[in-house]
Scaffold this motif. Structure first.
Motif, PDB file in Angstrom:
ATOM      1  N   ALA A 211       0.842  -1.205   0.000  1.00 45.21           N
ATOM      2  CA  ALA A 211       0.000   0.000   0.000  1.00 45.21           C
ATOM      3  C   ALA A 211       0.874   1.252   0.000  1.00 45.21           C
ATOM      4  CB  ALA A 211      -0.920  -0.013   1.210  1.00 45.21           C
ATOM      5  N   ARG A 212       2.033   1.146   0.614  1.00 42.18           N
ATOM      6  CA  ARG A 212       2.992   2.253   0.646  1.00 42.18           C
ATOM      7  C   ARG A 212       4.362   1.653   0.936  1.00 42.18           C
ATOM      8  NH1 ARG A 212       0.027   2.108   5.217  1.00 42.18           N
ATOM      9  NH2 ARG A 212       1.124   1.898   7.211  1.00 42.18           N
ATOM     10  N   ALA A 213       5.379   2.486   0.829  1.00 40.07           N
ATOM     11  CA  ALA A 213       6.734   2.005   1.101  1.00 40.07           C
ATOM     12  C   ALA A 213       6.846   1.538   2.550  1.00 40.07           C
ATOM     13  CB  ALA A 213       7.746   3.109   0.829  1.00 40.07           C
ATOM     14  N   VAL A 214       7.561   0.444   2.756  1.00 36.07           N
ATOM     15  CA  VAL A 214       7.856  -0.050   4.105  1.00 36.07           C
ATOM     16  C   VAL A 214       9.253   0.431   4.452  1.00 36.07           C
ATOM     17  CG1 VAL A 214       8.106  -2.082   5.567  1.00 36.07           C
ATOM     18  CG2 VAL A 214       6.408  -2.063   3.722  1.00 36.07           C
ATOM     19  N   THR A 215       9.415   1.066   5.605  1.00 38.43           N
ATOM     20  CA  THR A 215      10.712   1.632   5.970  1.00 38.43           C
ATOM     21  C   THR A 215      11.173   1.107   7.319  1.00 38.43           C
ATOM     22  OG1 THR A 215       9.636   3.568   6.954  1.00 38.43           O
ATOM     23  CG2 THR A 215      10.291   3.756   4.658  1.00 38.43           C
ATOM     24  N   GLY A 216      12.476   1.144   7.507  1.00 38.21           N
ATOM     25  CA  GLY A 216      13.066   0.702   8.765  1.00 38.21           C
ATOM     26  C   GLY A 216      13.468  -0.759   8.717  1.00 38.21           C
ATOM     27  N   ALA A 217      14.650  -1.052   9.244  1.00 41.63           N
ATOM     28  CA  ALA A 217      15.196  -2.409   9.172  1.00 41.63           C
ATOM     29  C   ALA A 217      14.273  -3.440   9.823  1.00 41.63           C
ATOM     30  CB  ALA A 217      16.578  -2.442   9.823  1.00 41.63           C
ATOM     31  N   GLN A 218      13.715  -3.107  10.978  1.00 38.13           N
ATOM     32  CA  GLN A 218      12.863  -4.067  11.678  1.00 38.13           C
ATOM     33  C   GLN A 218      11.614  -4.383  10.869  1.00 38.13           C
ATOM     34  OE1 GLN A 218      13.473  -5.776  14.418  1.00 38.13           O
ATOM     35  NE2 GLN A 218      11.467  -6.802  14.384  1.00 38.13           N
ATOM     36  N   ASN A 219      10.964  -3.359  10.334  1.00 36.69           N
ATOM     37  CA  ASN A 219       9.724  -3.569   9.574  1.00 36.69           C
ATOM     38  C   ASN A 219       9.962  -4.351   8.292  1.00 36.69           C
ATOM     39  OD1 ASN A 219       8.235  -2.112  11.474  1.00 36.69           O
ATOM     40  ND2 ASN A 219       8.575  -0.169  10.420  1.00 36.69           N
ATOM     41  N   VAL A 220      11.020  -3.995   7.566  1.00 37.11           N
ATOM     42  CA  VAL A 220      11.305  -4.671   6.305  1.00 37.11           C
ATOM     43  C   VAL A 220      11.715  -6.119   6.552  1.00 37.11           C
ATOM     44  CG1 VAL A 220      12.834  -4.719   4.289  1.00 37.11           C
ATOM     45  CG2 VAL A 220      11.891  -2.540   5.083  1.00 37.11           C
ATOM     46  N   ALA A 221      12.565  -6.345   7.573  1.00 34.01           N
ATOM     47  CA  ALA A 221      13.007  -7.706   7.885  1.00 34.01           C
ATOM     48  C   ALA A 221      11.831  -8.580   8.303  1.00 34.01           C
ATOM     49  CB  ALA A 221      14.068  -7.674   8.980  1.00 34.01           C
ATOM     50  N   ARG A 222      10.951  -8.023   9.106  1.00 36.77           N
ATOM     51  CA  ARG A 222       9.795  -8.794   9.567  1.00 36.77           C
ATOM     52  C   ARG A 222       8.877  -9.152   8.386  1.00 36.77           C
ATOM     53  NH1 ARG A 222       7.060  -5.383  13.495  1.00 36.77           N
ATOM     54  NH2 ARG A 222       8.763  -5.933  14.890  1.00 36.77           N
ATOM     55  N   LEU A 223       8.663  -8.194   7.489  1.00 35.13           N
ATOM     56  CA  LEU A 223       7.816  -8.450   6.323  1.00 35.13           C
ATOM     57  C   LEU A 223       8.415  -9.542   5.439  1.00 35.13           C
ATOM     58  CD1 LEU A 223       5.448  -7.717   4.417  1.00 35.13           C
ATOM     59  CD2 LEU A 223       6.958  -6.007   3.384  1.00 35.13           C
ATOM     60  N   LEU A 224       9.684  -9.394   5.087  1.00 33.21           N
ATOM     61  CA  LEU A 224      10.324 -10.376   4.210  1.00 33.21           C
ATOM     62  C   LEU A 224      10.423 -11.737   4.885  1.00 33.21           C
ATOM     63  CD1 LEU A 224      13.222  -8.186   2.750  1.00 33.21           C
ATOM     64  CD2 LEU A 224      11.225  -9.043   1.509  1.00 33.21           C
ATOM     65  N   GLY A 225      10.788 -11.727   6.174  1.00 33.72           N
ATOM     66  CA  GLY A 225      10.964 -12.983   6.892  1.00 33.72           C
ATOM     67  C   GLY A 225       9.682 -13.750   7.119  1.00 33.72           C
ATOM     68  N   SER A 226       8.555 -13.057   7.026  1.00 34.43           N
ATOM     69  CA  SER A 226       7.281 -13.750   7.217  1.00 34.43           C
ATOM     70  C   SER A 226       6.642 -14.167   5.897  1.00 34.43           C
ATOM     71  CB  SER A 226       6.303 -12.852   7.987  1.00 34.43           C
ATOM     72  OG  SER A 226       5.971 -11.705   7.234  1.00 34.43           O
ATOM     73  N   VAL A 227       6.848 -13.356   4.850  1.00 32.94           N
ATOM     74  CA  VAL A 227       6.161 -13.625   3.582  1.00 32.94           C
ATOM     75  C   VAL A 227       6.830 -14.728   2.769  1.00 32.94           C
ATOM     76  CG1 VAL A 227       5.572 -12.650   1.329  1.00 32.94           C
ATOM     77  CG2 VAL A 227       5.108 -11.343   3.399  1.00 32.94           C
ATOM     78  N   PHE A 228       8.158 -14.672   2.642  1.00 35.24           N
ATOM     79  CA  PHE A 228       8.761 -15.642   1.724  1.00 35.24           C
ATOM     80  C   PHE A 228       8.622 -17.092   2.164  1.00 35.24           C
ATOM     81  CE2 PHE A 228      12.045 -18.234  -0.184  1.00 35.24           C
ATOM     82  CZ  PHE A 228      11.661 -18.104  -1.516  1.00 35.24           C
ATOM     83  N   PRO A 229       8.751 -17.437   3.459  1.00 39.45           N
ATOM     84  CA  PRO A 229       8.533 -18.843   3.835  1.00 39.45           C
ATOM     85  C   PRO A 229       7.152 -19.350   3.421  1.00 39.45           C
ATOM     86  CG  PRO A 229       9.655 -17.697   5.598  1.00 39.45           C
ATOM     87  CD  PRO A 229       9.258 -16.650   4.598  1.00 39.45           C
ATOM     88  N   ARG A 230       6.131 -18.483   3.501  1.00 42.07           N
ATOM     89  CA  ARG A 230       4.794 -18.893   3.068  1.00 42.07           C
ATOM     90  C   ARG A 230       4.748 -19.084   1.555  1.00 42.07           C
ATOM     91  NH1 ARG A 230       3.016 -14.620   6.522  1.00 42.07           N
ATOM     92  NH2 ARG A 230       2.001 -13.548   4.780  1.00 42.07           N
ATOM     93  N   MET A 231       5.486 -18.242   0.839  1.00 42.41           N
ATOM     94  CA  MET A 231       5.553 -18.398  -0.617  1.00 42.41           C
ATOM     95  C   MET A 231       6.318 -19.677  -0.980  1.00 42.41           C
ATOM     96  SD  MET A 231       6.321 -14.429  -1.666  1.00 42.41           S
ATOM     97  CE  MET A 231       6.323 -14.714  -3.434  1.00 42.41           C
ATOM     98  N   ALA A 232       7.365 -19.962  -0.219  1.00 40.43           N
ATOM     99  CA  ALA A 232       8.157 -21.167  -0.499  1.00 40.43           C
ATOM    100  C   ALA A 232       7.326 -22.427  -0.319  1.00 40.43           C
ATOM    101  CB  ALA A 232       9.385 -21.202   0.411  1.00 40.43           C
ATOM    102  N   ARG A 233       6.378 -22.394   0.610  1.00 39.20           N
ATOM    103  CA  ARG A 233       5.544 -23.570   0.842  1.00 39.20           C
ATOM    104  C   ARG A 233       4.646 -23.892  -0.355  1.00 39.20           C
ATOM    105  NH1 ARG A 233       5.590 -21.843   6.396  1.00 39.20           N
ATOM    106  NH2 ARG A 233       3.713 -20.549   6.179  1.00 39.20           N
TER     107      ARG A 233
END
Length: 305
Positions: A211-233
């Motif tokens: 919806a908008r840019a995601v900023t900050g190391a914690q927010n970006v890491a959490r987003l990537l770390g949660s989404v890709f494992p679900r995609m990998a499944r």
């Protein structure tokens, strides 16, 4: 050499000029094809084939860019250039300028210029054309072109993209990033991101997008770390690949169709910006395109409640 042979020899240069002016692989290829049709139809033999073809492709690209500006103003969400796998034009003496000028960061800066400023800057600063050649290509006097290039330089210098100079270091950090992404390692990802990292996505209203840019190391890491494992499944995979001269990756669905790309800007040992192109209209030059909405629904269906 025949006209066909002369044109084919110059095709990489023509495409590279058009792509930097337009930021679109498809539009650049169309501009090159139109250049060939005009060259084939002309009855006279140009004194300089390179000058004639470069002028022709530049003028076509300027016209296309003027009409594209209206579409981009109405674009849904963040607009990003079409990802480029390989720049076909090579010049060892200008390798650094060529690589920098094709990066997504540089192309986004070029979007701030007028079509004439952009074309003049590309010809002069990227491809080292003389001002007489630039003037002929953009249809302005040499004095006017010097002013166009001067204004463009100031705009570009104000936001000049900076990247890790050592390509090997960039590749090593990118490899660590993609290893952490594959593992869903949030801590590992966070350690590779700049504190003010930004992640943006381009779906163009045709695919799921941020919806908008995601900023900050914690927010970006959490987003990537949660989404890709679900995609990998659901058997989404990716392969690291240079995109626009910078480290990145191409993601595929279980059938091998292109889902999206991810490009990384790296500086000072950290990832500064992550750009994802998801719009299927911008991925067709890479092969068959996946149904991103179907993938999104499948990921959401498997998400823990």
């Amino acid at each position: 050499m025949s006209r066909t042979e002369e044109f084919q020899e110059l095709r990489p240069l023509l495409f590279s000029i058009a792509y930097r002016i337009l930021g679109s692989v498809g539009e650049a290829e169309d501009a090159v094809q139109e250049t060939w049709l005009r060259y084939e139809a002309t009855a006279t033999e140009p004194r300089s084939v390179k000058a004639y073809l470069s002028t022709t492709v530049t003028r076509i690209a300027i016209d296309v860019l003027r009409s594209a500006r209206v579409r981009r103003e109405q674009y849904v969400g963040e607009w990003l250039p079409e990802p480029l796998l390989d720049d076909p034009y090579e010049d060892p003496e200008r390798a650094a300028e060529l690589a920098e000028s094709v990066s997504m960061a540089a192309l986004l800066l070029l979007e701030r210029l007028s079509p004439l400023e952009r074309a003049a800057f590309v010809l002069r600063e990227v491809f080292d054309f003389g001002f007489p050649e630039v003037a002929a290509a953009v249809g302005r006097s040499e004095a006017a072109c010097r002013q166009l290039v001067s204004r463009a330089r100031r705009h570009m210098a104000a936001g000049r993209p900076r990247f890790e100079a050592d390509r090997e270091e960039r590749e090593k950090l990118a490899a660590r990033f993609f290893d952490a992404l594959r593992e869903g390692d949030v801590d590992g990802l966070r350690g590779l991101l700049a504190a003010d990292v930004s992640m943006v996505g381009d779906g163009g209203g045709r695919a799921p997008q941020l919806a908008r840019a995601v900023t900050g190391a914690q927010n970006v890491a959490r987003l990537l770390g949660s989404v890709f494992p679900r995609m990998a499944r659901i058997e989404v995979t990716f392969e690291p690949h240079q995109l626009n001269g910078q480290p990145g990756a191409i993601f595929h669905d279980r059938d091998g169709k292109v889902l999206h790309t991810l490009a990384l800007d790296i500086l000072d040992g950290r990832i500064q910006t992550i750009r994802a192109v998801i719009n299927p209209a911008k991925l067709g030059h890479m092969g068959p395109v996946a149904d991103a909405w179907a993938i999104h629904r499948e990921v959401q269906a498997g998400r823990p409640s």
